[in-house]
Design an enzyme around this catalytic site. Structure first.
Site, PDB file in Angstrom:
ATOM      1  N   LYS A   1     -53.336   2.883-155.080  1.00  0.00           N
ATOM      2  CA  LYS A   1     -54.064   2.326-156.230  1.00  0.00           C
ATOM      3  C   LYS A   1     -55.286   1.567-155.740  1.00  0.00           C
ATOM      4  CE  LYS A   1     -53.157  -2.291-155.848  1.00  0.00           C
ATOM      5  NZ  LYS A   1     -54.109  -3.415-155.805  1.00  0.00           N
TER       6      LYS A   1
ATOM      7  N   ASP B   1     -47.226  -4.812-159.167  1.00  0.00           N
ATOM      8  CA  ASP B   1     -47.984  -3.557-159.178  1.00  0.00           C
ATOM      9  C   ASP B   1     -47.117  -2.342-159.494  1.00  0.00           C
ATOM     10  OD1 ASP B   1     -50.492  -4.586-158.663  1.00  0.00           O
ATOM     11  OD2 ASP B   1     -50.397  -4.258-156.502  1.00  0.00           O
TER      12      ASP B   1
END
Length: 282
Positions: A11, A133
């Site tokens: 990410k 996350d």
């Protein structure tokens, strides 16, 4: 025994704002996530004789890691209890702001959650127990996240520059916990939730005007980040350059593949002290 091969994408936070702190010391965030074609590879065996998580190119405990924690959580909510063994080839840099551990945990949760018919809402709740996350990585799509990572707005049609180079100082790592624990601000960033663009074209303006609130702290531990950002901002045709997550990886966005390739090639020739990925937003 069943065998699977699963990819876990890295990410990138195009911006990351800290808007406050809870009483339990967890920070409230607002961030735009994208995912790129840099993958960890998970080889998963379900129902065999082995149990644990094994890393082919890193020394990490086979029982004390995000993937093992994810498996243990899922087993508590599953009607079955088979052995699960995972071998991981790490391509995502560790402790670099790319959510490698979270991506791996999310990948195994997607696989086993689907196999064991675990409700997706429950899966999202369990993901948050592993890390802030992990819910975003569970989606692995362009999204806006707020709160402590649990409140997610998917943005599948968002038009952004597709080409991205990732640059990290070789041999430097940054613990997410260390950066957050050292983050101090007299004033937090104001929420932008009520200012999210309706028009596609306005998103890039928002991104360019945003920032990464963790940059100042990260620079105290890895001052090389400052030079990386300076160089990335000077690159021809670079749309924007910024640090992702808690660092130390930084990125630059490009509208054209050839521009990204030229920039990556130039850096690879001149900066052997940097790790460079030429990637694409998924």
């Amino acid at each position: 025994m069943l065998k699977f091969l699963v990819k876990a994408p890295a990410k990138v936070n195009l911006f990351l704002h800290i808007t406050g702190k809870r009483s339990d010391q967890h920070h409230y965030l607002e961030s735009l996530f994208v995912f790129v074609n840099v993958y960890d590879i998970l080889e998963v065996d379900v129902g065999g004789s082995k149990r644990g998580v094994y890393f082919s190119n890193l020394r990490i405990s086979k029982y004390n890691n995000t993937v093992y924690k994810a498996i243990e959580l899922l087993l508590k909510h599953s009607a079955v209890c088979p052995n699960v063994s995972v071998s991981i080839i790490k391509n995502i840099l560790v402790s670099a702001g790319l959510a490698g551990g979270s991506a791996d945990a999310a990948a195994i949760m997607r696989l086993l959650g689907n196999m064991w018919n675990i409700d997706y809402t429950l899966l999202q709740d369990l993901a948050l127990k592993i890390g802030s996350d992990v819910p975003a990585c569970l989606e692995s799509k362009t999204l806006f996240a707020k709160g402590v990572g649990e409140d997610i707005l998917l943005l599948p049609d968002l038009l952004l520059p597709k080409y991205i180079i990732l640059v990290a100082p070789r041999g430097k790592t940054l613990s997410t916990a260390k950066v957050f624990n050292n983050y101090q601000s007299a004033t937090y960033s104001p929420s932008i939730c009520d200012k999210l663009p309706v028009k596609q074209d306005d998103w890039m303006e928002l991104i360019c005007n945003a920032k990464n609130d963790l940059l100042e702290v990260a620079l105290k531990f890895v001052p090389e980040i400052e030079e990386i950002l300076f160089v990335l901002k000077q690159l021809k045709n670079s749309v924007i350059a910024r640090m992702t997550g808690s660092g130390a990886t930084c990125f630059a966005l490009f509208n054209e593949l050839s521009h990204a390739e030229d920039a990556a090639r130039k850096l690879q020739m001149t900066r052997p002290d940097w790790i460079i990925f030429n990637a694409k937003i998924l």
